[in-house]
Design a protein around this motif. Sequence first.
Motif, short mmCIF file in Angstrom:
data_model
loop_
_atom_site.label_atom_id
_atom_site.label_comp_id
_atom_site.label_asym_id
_atom_site.label_seq_id
_atom_site.Cartn_x
_atom_site.Cartn_y
_atom_site.Cartn_z
N GLN A 133 118.32 16.77 66.05
CA GLN A 133 117.34 17.15 66.99
C GLN A 133 117.41 18.06 67.91
OE1 GLN A 133 113.90 17.54 65.69
NE2 GLN A 133 113.69 19.14 67.34
N LYS A 134 118.42 17.38 68.77
CA LYS A 134 118.76 18.26 70.18
C LYS A 134 119.65 19.51 69.84
CE LYS A 134 117.78 15.86 73.65
NZ LYS A 134 116.93 16.38 74.50
N LEU A 135 120.53 19.59 68.27
CA LEU A 135 121.23 20.70 68.18
C LEU A 135 120.10 21.49 67.81
CD1 LEU A 135 124.12 19.42 66.21
CD2 LEU A 135 124.27 20.39 68.21
N LYS A 136 119.46 21.26 67.02
CA LYS A 136 118.21 22.34 66.67
C LYS A 136 117.19 22.80 67.85
CE LYS A 136 117.08 20.45 61.89
NZ LYS A 136 116.22 19.63 61.28
N ASP A 137 116.92 21.90 68.78
CA ASP A 137 116.39 22.44 70.08
C ASP A 137 117.23 23.25 70.94
OD1 ASP A 137 114.17 20.88 69.24
OD2 ASP A 137 114.77 19.37 70.82
#
Length: 119
Positions: free
Chosen positions: A32-36
């Motif tokens: 999720q952090k990578l996508k954000d």
Amino acid sequence: MVAQKSQGIQTLLEAEKEASKIVEKARSYRTQKLKDAQSEAEKEIAQLKQKNDQEISEFQKKFEGSQSKEQGKLDEGTKKQLDEIKKAFEAKDKQLVQKLLDRVAAVDPKPHPNLVKVE
């Protein structure tokens, strides 16, 4: 004793399940952090691109008028020079033709300086 071993194994299995849940949660959190981060970077890139496009557009508008003015001045100067050349040609056209005819008609029959008389 068997009950204790069974209970110890059960405790280990539960700990392993909980550890796998924690690992899965960490993986999903990282994903999720990578996508954000990627979406945030795309937003920043879009903003920078829009800003650069706007700056380029303003620069073009600023100097486009001066370029067309300079092109107009160059075209006008070229046209004047061509008109002057045409006028000079028309004024001296007949003189040139007459000089060419005079030179062609003026025949001086003498032998070439390199001519050697053979006996």
